[in-house]
Structures are given as structure tokens and as C-alpha cells.
Design a protein around this motif. Structure first.
Motif, PDB file in Angstrom:
ATOM      1  N   SER A  38       9.673  -8.047  -2.092  1.00  0.00           N
ATOM      2  CA  SER A  38      10.224  -6.734  -2.147  1.00  0.00           C
ATOM      3  C   SER A  38       9.397  -6.180  -3.297  1.00  0.00           C
ATOM      4  O   SER A  38       8.721  -6.524  -4.231  1.00  0.00           O
ATOM      5  N   LEU A  39       9.320  -4.843  -3.420  1.00  0.00           N
ATOM      6  CA  LEU A  39       8.710  -4.029  -4.458  1.00  0.00           C
ATOM      7  C   LEU A  39       9.435  -3.036  -5.286  1.00  0.00           C
ATOM      8  O   LEU A  39      10.290  -2.628  -4.461  1.00  0.00           O
ATOM      9  N   LYS A  40       9.345  -3.546  -6.515  1.00  0.00           N
ATOM     10  CA  LYS A  40      10.367  -2.883  -7.456  1.00  0.00           C
ATOM     11  C   LYS A  40       9.521  -1.648  -8.178  1.00  0.00           C
ATOM     12  O   LYS A  40       8.438  -1.897  -8.791  1.00  0.00           O
ATOM     13  N   ILE A  41       9.986  -0.455  -8.176  1.00  0.00           N
ATOM     14  CA  ILE A  41       9.258   0.527  -8.566  1.00  0.00           C
ATOM     15  C   ILE A  41      10.274   1.287  -9.999  1.00  0.00           C
ATOM     16  O   ILE A  41      11.491   1.464  -9.709  1.00  0.00           O
ATOM     17  N   SER A  42       9.672   0.956 -11.275  1.00  0.00           N
ATOM     18  CA  SER A  42      10.404   1.289 -12.071  1.00  0.00           C
ATOM     19  C   SER A  42      10.099   2.717 -12.734  1.00  0.00           C
ATOM     20  O   SER A  42       8.981   3.078 -12.698  1.00  0.00           O
ATOM     21  N   ASP A  43      11.266   3.349 -13.537  1.00  0.00           N
ATOM     22  CA  ASP A  43      10.597   4.817 -13.974  1.00  0.00           C
ATOM     23  C   ASP A  43      10.128   5.435 -12.828  1.00  0.00           C
ATOM     24  O   ASP A  43       9.040   6.238 -13.220  1.00  0.00           O
ATOM     25  N   SER A  44      10.705   5.881 -12.006  1.00  0.00           N
ATOM     26  CA  SER A  44      10.372   6.395 -10.881  1.00  0.00           C
ATOM     27  C   SER A  44       9.723   7.950 -11.108  1.00  0.00           C
ATOM     28  O   SER A  44      10.319   8.720 -11.951  1.00  0.00           O
ATOM     29  N   GLN A  45       8.782   8.148 -10.583  1.00  0.00           N
ATOM     30  CA  GLN A  45       8.146   9.368 -10.940  1.00  0.00           C
ATOM     31  C   GLN A  45       7.871  10.293  -9.362  1.00  0.00           C
ATOM     32  O   GLN A  45       7.708   9.819  -8.583  1.00  0.00           O
ATOM     33  N   LEU A  46       7.489  11.694  -9.508  1.00  0.00           N
ATOM     34  CA  LEU A  46       7.667  12.549  -8.476  1.00  0.00           C
ATOM     35  C   LEU A  46       6.252  12.094  -7.751  1.00  0.00           C
ATOM     36  O   LEU A  46       6.254  12.117  -6.394  1.00  0.00           O
ATOM     37  N   GLY A  47       5.268  11.712  -8.324  1.00  0.00           N
ATOM     38  CA  GLY A  47       4.079  11.326  -7.635  1.00  0.00           C
ATOM     39  C   GLY A  47       4.433   9.999  -6.777  1.00  0.00           C
ATOM     40  O   GLY A  47       3.402   9.488  -6.256  1.00  0.00           O
ATOM     41  N   ASP A  48       5.447   9.338  -7.135  1.00  0.00           N
ATOM     42  CA  ASP A  48       5.653   8.082  -6.351  1.00  0.00           C
ATOM     43  C   ASP A  48       6.081   8.321  -4.931  1.00  0.00           C
ATOM     44  O   ASP A  48       6.128   7.482  -3.909  1.00  0.00           O
ATOM     45  N   THR A  49       6.373   9.489  -4.546  1.00  0.00           N
ATOM     46  CA  THR A  49       6.896   9.891  -3.034  1.00  0.00           C
ATOM     47  C   THR A  49       5.748   9.653  -2.315  1.00  0.00           C
ATOM     48  O   THR A  49       4.733  10.315  -2.440  1.00  0.00           O
ATOM     49  N   TYR A 101       0.759  -1.302  -0.065  1.00  0.00           N
ATOM     50  CA  TYR A 101       0.050   0.009   0.111  1.00  0.00           C
ATOM     51  C   TYR A 101       0.809   1.100  -0.222  1.00  0.00           C
ATOM     52  O   TYR A 101       1.903   1.257   0.615  1.00  0.00           O
ATOM     53  N   LYS A 102       0.408   2.272  -0.563  1.00  0.00           N
ATOM     54  CA  LYS A 102       1.080   3.517  -0.735  1.00  0.00           C
ATOM     55  C   LYS A 102       0.181   4.530   0.029  1.00  0.00           C
ATOM     56  O   LYS A 102      -0.827   4.567  -0.095  1.00  0.00           O
ATOM     57  N   GLN A 103       1.026   5.314   0.760  1.00  0.00           N
ATOM     58  CA  GLN A 103       0.358   6.475   1.490  1.00  0.00           C
ATOM     59  C   GLN A 103       1.014   7.965   1.238  1.00  0.00           C
ATOM     60  O   GLN A 103       2.076   8.201   1.942  1.00  0.00           O
ATOM     61  N   PRO A 104       0.288   8.472   0.615  1.00  0.00           N
ATOM     62  CA  PRO A 104       0.992   9.876   0.201  1.00  0.00           C
ATOM     63  C   PRO A 104       0.804  10.520   1.286  1.00  0.00           C
ATOM     64  O   PRO A 104       0.173  10.339   2.322  1.00  0.00           O
ATOM     65  N   PRO A 105       1.472  11.992   1.082  1.00  0.00           N
ATOM     66  CA  PRO A 105       1.200  12.985   2.120  1.00  0.00           C
ATOM     67  C   PRO A 105      -0.396  13.321   2.538  1.00  0.00           C
ATOM     68  O   PRO A 105      -0.763  13.466   3.752  1.00  0.00           O
ATOM     69  N   PHE A 124      -2.033  -7.262   8.488  1.00  0.00           N
ATOM     70  CA  PHE A 124      -0.927  -7.000   9.442  1.00  0.00           C
ATOM     71  C   PHE A 124       0.044  -6.154   8.525  1.00  0.00           C
ATOM     72  O   PHE A 124       0.674  -6.449   7.463  1.00  0.00           O
ATOM     73  N   PHE A 125       0.380  -4.973   9.003  1.00  0.00           N
ATOM     74  CA  PHE A 125       1.126  -4.045   8.297  1.00  0.00           C
ATOM     75  C   PHE A 125       2.636  -3.864   9.068  1.00  0.00           C
ATOM     76  O   PHE A 125       2.813  -4.153  10.245  1.00  0.00           O
ATOM     77  N   GLY A 126       3.703  -3.633   7.922  1.00  0.00           N
ATOM     78  CA  GLY A 126       4.941  -3.133   8.470  1.00  0.00           C
ATOM     79  C   GLY A 126       5.164  -1.930   8.854  1.00  0.00           C
ATOM     80  O   GLY A 126       4.053  -1.178   8.788  1.00  0.00           O
ATOM     81  N   THR A 127       6.106  -1.338   9.552  1.00  0.00           N
ATOM     82  CA  THR A 127       6.586  -0.211   9.737  1.00  0.00           C
ATOM     83  C   THR A 127       6.555   1.055   8.554  1.00  0.00           C
ATOM     84  O   THR A 127       6.456   2.138   8.882  1.00  0.00           O
ATOM     85  N   GLY A 128       6.802   0.405   7.473  1.00  0.00           N
ATOM     86  CA  GLY A 128       6.594   1.358   6.372  1.00  0.00           C
ATOM     87  C   GLY A 128       8.107   1.913   6.023  1.00  0.00           C
ATOM     88  O   GLY A 128       9.008   1.983   6.743  1.00  0.00           O
ATOM     89  N   THR A 129       8.275   2.246   4.657  1.00  0.00           N
ATOM     90  CA  THR A 129       9.413   2.931   4.390  1.00  0.00           C
ATOM     91  C   THR A 129       8.953   3.988   3.392  1.00  0.00           C
ATOM     92  O   THR A 129       8.134   4.212   2.467  1.00  0.00           O
ATOM     93  N   ARG A 130       9.762   5.230   3.735  1.00  0.00           N
ATOM     94  CA  ARG A 130       9.505   6.397   3.111  1.00  0.00           C
ATOM     95  C   ARG A 130      10.360   6.685   2.107  1.00  0.00           C
ATOM     96  O   ARG A 130      11.654   6.885   2.284  1.00  0.00           O
ATOM     97  N   LEU A 131       9.699   6.793   0.935  1.00  0.00           N
ATOM     98  CA  LEU A 131      10.308   6.738  -0.362  1.00  0.00           C
ATOM     99  C   LEU A 131      10.275   8.396  -0.954  1.00  0.00           C
ATOM    100  O   LEU A 131       8.929   9.016  -0.886  1.00  0.00           O
ATOM    101  N   THR A 132      11.434   8.968  -1.135  1.00  0.00           N
ATOM    102  CA  THR A 132      11.488  10.508  -1.794  1.00  0.00           C
ATOM    103  C   THR A 132      11.929   9.905  -3.431  1.00  0.00           C
ATOM    104  O   THR A 132      13.147   9.472  -3.559  1.00  0.00           O
ATOM    105  N   VAL A 133      11.265  10.706  -4.269  1.00  0.00           N
ATOM    106  CA  VAL A 133      11.807  10.640  -5.560  1.00  0.00           C
ATOM    107  C   VAL A 133      12.278  11.963  -5.898  1.00  0.00           C
ATOM    108  O   VAL A 133      11.508  13.171  -5.692  1.00  0.00           O
ATOM    109  N   ILE A 134      13.685  12.052  -5.965  1.00  0.00           N
ATOM    110  CA  ILE A 134      14.391  13.241  -6.525  1.00  0.00           C
ATOM    111  C   ILE A 134      14.400  13.771  -7.841  1.00  0.00           C
ATOM    112  O   ILE A 134      14.632  13.111  -8.723  1.00  0.00           O
ATOM    113  N   PRO A 135      13.633  15.101  -7.943  1.00  0.00           N
ATOM    114  CA  PRO A 135      13.670  15.386  -9.442  1.00  0.00           C
ATOM    115  C   PRO A 135      15.333  15.463 -10.250  1.00  0.00           C
ATOM    116  O   PRO A 135      16.192  15.813  -9.553  1.00  0.00           O
TER     117      PRO A 135
END
Lengths: 116, 115
Positions: free
Chosen positions: A76-87, A37-41, A105-116
Motif C-alpha cells: 500500500s501507498l501512504k500519502i501524507s500531507d496531501s497536496q492538490l498536485g497529488d491529484t 507510478y503516478k499519472q496526472p491528467p 505488470f500494472f494494476g488497474t489504477g486508483t484515481r485520487l482526488t485531493v479536495i481543497p
């Protein structure tokens, strides 16, 4: 009891590059489902991808794919061609496969930042 | 595309007050769940609900919490006497077929702030 572990609290990736987020889990169940699951801001929880444990083929959804290793209990989750909206925060989740209501049951999460 | 809705989006309350959080599930979904996320922490299961009764609850879901589906559409979570530590995002989730591989769809959440 089920546990889900995400060992990378934060990650970053350059726009258009590929990134892999790790998840391991522990369970005595043989039939189950795994989700990312993705949780944006906005903090909405958005399904990215799901995997049935009884399927050997790794799930893919456009730019998102998983590497499911059942024996190693790795997902594991692979994100290809990362986009700013993937942050966003990305949560790995586990659900038993049986009749009735079954919670995630959830994990503690990974905060992903896509850098322009 | 059908979606789960939740109201209010943000609730501020004084400690000791009762709050009711509301969820409108997707219309043909039969299984309902509440989850909680304290700021900066992981999402935790509270309770599941099917056929007008609780299916399972976590240790977080103590006597201060209750759930019901009063009118066949809304699914509510009530906290009788809020504590400071109840401050969190509360998510409702629903699915059609429970644990038979059915994806749970989440609402946008209610941010509860207890002062």
C-alpha cells in the motif's frame, strides 16, 4: 503469471490529510520489485516510489511511504500531507528481479482526488 | 535530468494505414520497452528490446507490430495496418540494467487515434 490488483477505483482526500491506496499482487517469484507510478491528467507516467522485495524496511520518499507486507503480498501507498498536485491516477506495478529485460505488470489504477 | 522523449505527441490516422511511433531513450540506457494504455484502462506491456532484438513480447504484439532501433538512437514501434482498437496511448520506457532492479523511466506517450 503475475497479477496486480488495486481494489479502489477512486478515492478522495482533503488537502493536508493522509490517504492510503491499496495494492495486492500474486506471484510465485521470490525476488521482485514493486513500484507506484503516478499519472496526472497529462498522462505522463511518473515514478513515485519503489520497493525491493528482499528489503524488510519500507521505502519512503518525502511525503510518500509504503507498507510492504511480503507474506500477505500487499503493497500500500501512504500519502501524507496531501497536496492538490497529488491529484492523479496511481498505478501499482510489479517487476521480476532477474537478468534481462523484464516488463512491468500494472494494476488497474486508483484515481485520487485531493479536495481543497 | 535526462528524460525519455517520444514523437509525435498525438497521431491521427485512418484505419489500415501504417504508423511509426518514435522514442529517444536516455543515452546510457540499454533496455527498451513499449506499453499501451487504452483510455480508462490499465497499462499493458507490448514488447521489450535489448541488444537489437526483441527480448519478450505479449500476445497483443502480433504480426502487425514491429520494433527496431534503426540508427542507434531512436527506438520505433511500427503498426503496419492500424485497426480501430489500436487507438490508445503508447508509452516508451527505458532502463539501464533490465530486470536487475532498475527503474523504468517512461516517456510522455503518444496518443494514437485511429479513425
Amino acid at each position: 503469471a503475475q497479477t496486480v490488483t488495486q481494489s479502489q477505483p477512486e478515492m478522495s482526500v482533503q488537502e493536508a490529510e493522509t490517504v492510503t491506496l491499496s495494492c495486492t499482487y500474486d506471484t510465485s517469484e521470490n525476488n521482485y520489485y514493486l513500484f507506484w507510478y503516478k499519472q496526472p491528467p497529462s498522462r505522463q507516467m511518473i515514478l513515485v516510489i519503489r520497493q525491493e522485495a528482499y528489503k524488510q524496511q519500507n521505502a519512503t520518499e518525502n511525503r510518500f511511504s509504503v507498507n510492504f507486507q511480503k507474506a500477505a503480498k500487499s503493497f500500500s501507498l501512504k500519502i501524507s500531507d496531501s497536496q492538490l498536485g497529488d491529484t492523479a491516477m496511481y498505478f501499482c506495478a510489479f517487476m521480476k528481479r532477474e537478468s534481462g529485460a523484464n516488463n512491468l505488470f500494472f494494476g488497474t489504477g486508483t484515481r485520487l482526488t485531493v479536495i481543497p | 535530468e535526462p528524460e525519455v522523449t517520444q514523437t509525435p505527441s498525438h497521431q491521427v490516422t485512418q484505419m489500415g494505414q501504417e504508423v511509426i511511433l518514435r522514442c529517444v531513450p536516455i543515452s546510457n540506457h540499454l533496455y527498451f520497452y513499449w506499453y499501451r494504455q487504452i483510455l480508462g484502462q490499465k497499462v499493458e506491456f507490448l514488447v521489450s528490446f535489448y541488444n537489437n532484438e526483441i527480448s519478450e513480447k505479449s500476445e497483443i504484439f502480433d504480426d502487425q507490430f514491429s520494433v527496431e532501433r534503426p540508427d542507434g538512437s531512436n527506438f520505433t514501434l511500427k503498426i503496419r495496418s492500424t485497426k480501430l482498437e489500436d487507438s490508445a496511448m503508447y508509452f516508451c520506457a527505458t532502463n539501464k540494467r533490465g530486470g536487475q532492479g532498475d527503474t523504468q523511466y517512461f516517456g510522455p506517450g503518444t496518443r494514437l487515434t485511429v479513425l
